[in-house]
Motif scaffolding. Structure first.
Motif, short mmCIF file in Angstrom:
data_model
loop_
_atom_site.label_atom_id
_atom_site.label_comp_id
_atom_site.label_asym_id
_atom_site.label_seq_id
_atom_site.Cartn_x
_atom_site.Cartn_y
_atom_site.Cartn_z
N SER A 1 42.99 38.51 32.45
CA SER A 1 41.96 39.17 31.63
C SER A 1 41.00 38.12 31.08
O SER A 1 41.36 36.95 30.87
CB SER A 1 42.61 39.91 30.45
OG SER A 1 43.51 40.89 30.90
N GLU A 2 39.79 38.55 30.83
CA GLU A 2 38.76 37.66 30.29
C GLU A 2 39.24 37.03 28.99
O GLU A 2 39.88 37.67 28.16
CB GLU A 2 37.47 38.44 30.06
CG GLU A 2 36.26 37.57 29.78
CD GLU A 2 34.95 38.30 29.99
OE1 GLU A 2 33.89 37.69 29.76
OE2 GLU A 2 34.98 39.47 30.39
N ASP B 1 45.88 41.54 38.50
CA ASP B 1 46.06 42.54 37.44
C ASP B 1 46.51 41.92 36.13
O ASP B 1 46.36 42.53 35.07
CB ASP B 1 47.11 43.58 37.88
CG ASP B 1 46.64 44.44 39.06
OD1 ASP B 1 45.41 44.51 39.28
OD2 ASP B 1 47.50 45.01 39.75
N TRP B 2 47.08 40.73 36.20
CA TRP B 2 47.57 40.04 35.00
C TRP B 2 46.49 39.21 34.30
O TRP B 2 46.70 38.72 33.19
CB TRP B 2 48.73 39.12 35.37
CG TRP B 2 50.01 39.85 35.59
CD1 TRP B 2 50.34 40.71 36.61
CD2 TRP B 2 51.16 39.81 34.74
NE1 TRP B 2 51.60 41.19 36.46
CE2 TRP B 2 52.14 40.66 35.32
CE3 TRP B 2 51.47 39.14 33.56
CZ2 TRP B 2 53.39 40.86 34.74
CZ3 TRP B 2 52.72 39.32 32.99
CH2 TRP B 2 53.65 40.18 33.58
#
Length: 238
Positions: A92-93, A89-90
């Motif tokens: 990101s692209e 969840d932490w």
């Protein structure tokens, strides 16, 4: 008196593998509170290891006493895989991640999607896993390979990190003691994590419940330096 008691404590611990606080108090004829204070001081001096009300002395042959990577990977396997899944969840692209050589981070690496990321690591197994992802840019710390831990040790790490902007450092550790100090079994592992903690914009500690109230040989830092912690104990309360 305290100095003599510390010497007696170390003598008792040196003669055994692990001893409980109760046994040490009985052996020296003092209260358990006194023993706990003494053990705290000896732990801070790097002379003992504590775990769930027990202690042992650090002998010269224990300085490199961490478990091999293969053994760690089998330990608490399902819990670590679940912790790693929540760590996604932490991510990101577009981020630049740093991953340590822990078995929990290897679980995370196996679950990472093939998206535009940069991953910096000192872990040989994670390097192998990232090589399968076409869109992930892999940066290996390089250096000398420690086969037991399947990680690289690079004395030029400080210089290498100057050219990297780490968005998120994800790591685990051998233990977190009652004071919130994080520990690892070897200087090279603790040093890698200490440097990344100070360099990264954010940090994420992944730790299974067996590692709480536990110390080891070398300090990494304090929990107050970590942005967020994910553990199976925490997830079970949700």
């Amino acid at each position: 008196m305290k100095s003599t008691r510390h010497q007696d404590l170390l003598r008792l611990l040196a003669a055994s593998d692990w001893l409980s606080t109760k046994a040490l108090a009985a052996g020296l004829g003092v209260s358990k509170e006194t023993i706990r204070r003494d053990l705290n001081q000896l732990q801070q001096q790097g002379k003992i290891v504590r775990h769930h009300g027990r202690a042992r002395a650090i002998h010269p042959d224990h300085r490199d006493g961490g478990e091999p990577f293969g053994a760690r990977l089998k330990s608490h396997y399902a819990d670590k895989a679940d912790i790693a899944r929540h760590a996604l969840d932490w991510v990101s692209e577009g981020m630049t991640l740093a991953l340590d050589a822990s078995s929990t981070c290897f679980h995370l690496a196996r679950q990472l999607p093939d998206i535009a990321l940069t991953v910096f690591t000192n872990s040989l197994p994670i390097c192998h896993e990232m090589a399968k992802r076409e869109r992930i840019t892999l940066i290996c710390s390089g250096g000398t390979l420690e086969r037991k831990y399947r990680c690289y040790v690079n004395p030029a790490l400080v210089t290498q990190l100057k050219s990297l902007e780490i968005d998120l450092f994800i790591f685990s550790c051998e233990g977190v003691d009652e004071q919130g100090v994080m520990w690892d079994p070897t200087p090279h592992s603790a040093g890698f994590k200490s440097q990344l903690l100070s360099r990264a914009s954010q940090s994420l500690l992944l730790i299974d419940k067996s590692k709480f109230r536990r110390s080891s040989e070398v300090k990494i830092g304090h929990l107050s330096q970590v942005t967020q912690l994910i553990s199976d104990a925490q997830l079970a309360r949700r």
